[in-house]
Scaffold this motif. Structure first.
Motif, PDB file in Angstrom:
ATOM      1  N   ALA A   1      -1.621   2.710 -11.220  1.00  0.00           N
ATOM      2  CA  ALA A   1      -0.583   2.069 -10.394  1.00  0.00           C
ATOM      3  C   ALA A   1      -1.072   1.832  -8.986  1.00  0.00           C
ATOM      4  O   ALA A   1      -0.700   0.845  -8.352  1.00  0.00           O
ATOM      5  CB  ALA A   1       0.678   2.933 -10.389  1.00  0.00           C
ATOM      6  N   PHE A   2      -1.929   2.720  -8.468  1.00  0.00           N
ATOM      7  CA  PHE A   2      -2.425   2.576  -7.107  1.00  0.00           C
ATOM      8  C   PHE A   2      -3.408   1.415  -6.982  1.00  0.00           C
ATOM      9  O   PHE A   2      -3.354   0.639  -6.039  1.00  0.00           O
ATOM     10  CB  PHE A   2      -3.089   3.872  -6.645  1.00  0.00           C
TER      11      PHE A   2
ATOM     12  N   ALA B   1       3.360   5.777  -5.729  1.00  0.00           N
ATOM     13  CA  ALA B   1       3.149   5.834  -7.178  1.00  0.00           C
ATOM     14  C   ALA B   1       2.068   6.845  -7.533  1.00  0.00           C
ATOM     15  O   ALA B   1       2.204   7.607  -8.501  1.00  0.00           O
ATOM     16  CB  ALA B   1       2.768   4.453  -7.704  1.00  0.00           C
TER      17      ALA B   1
ATOM     18  N   ARG C   1       2.056   1.795  -3.497  1.00  0.00           N
ATOM     19  CA  ARG C   1       0.963   2.289  -4.337  1.00  0.00           C
ATOM     20  C   ARG C   1       0.698   3.767  -4.072  1.00  0.00           C
ATOM     21  O   ARG C   1       0.464   4.540  -4.994  1.00  0.00           O
ATOM     22  CB  ARG C   1      -0.297   1.481  -4.071  1.00  0.00           C
TER      23      ARG C   1
ATOM     24  N   ASN D   1       0.822  -1.207   0.000  1.00  0.00           N
ATOM     25  CA  ASN D   1       0.000   0.000   0.000  1.00  0.00           C
ATOM     26  C   ASN D   1       0.855   1.256   0.000  1.00  0.00           C
ATOM     27  O   ASN D   1       0.490   2.253  -0.620  1.00  0.00           O
ATOM     28  CB  ASN D   1      -0.949   0.002   1.202  1.00  0.00           C
TER      29      ASN D   1
END
Length: 92
Positions: free
Chosen positions: A89-90, A27, A24, A21
């Motif tokens: 990306a997340f 990112a 993410r 996490n």
């Protein structure tokens, strides 16, 4: 398995989730942040050059202004591409 082994395994799994996490979130921040910085620089450059152009050739103001809005829209689109890439990306 005893309770201490299960607890250790659960803590290790939770630590992996926090790491994923965090990556993410980084990112998303980088994607949105760099997109915003790039768009800000681009928009500032566009409007600065428009002011220069209109002061040099005031009779071309209408044509310069129409081109200005096209450049502004393209800079904003680049920001949204960066934001969408960060969101992808997340969440993936």
């Amino acid at each position: 398995m005893d309770i201490s082994t299960i607890t250790v395994l659960a803590q290790a799994a939770a630590a992996e989730d926090y790491g994923a996490n965090a990556g993410r979130a980084i990112a998303l921040g980088v994607g949105g942040g760099l997109g915003a910085v790039g768009a800000g620089i681009g928009i500032g450059t566009i409007f600065g050059k428009v002011i220069e152009s209109v002061t040099r050739q005031p009779e071309m103001k209408d044509e310069i202004t129409s081109i200005q809005w096209l450049g502004f829209a393209l800079c904003e689109a680049c920001f949204f591409y960066g934001l969408v890439a960060g969101l992808i990306a997340f969440f993936l």
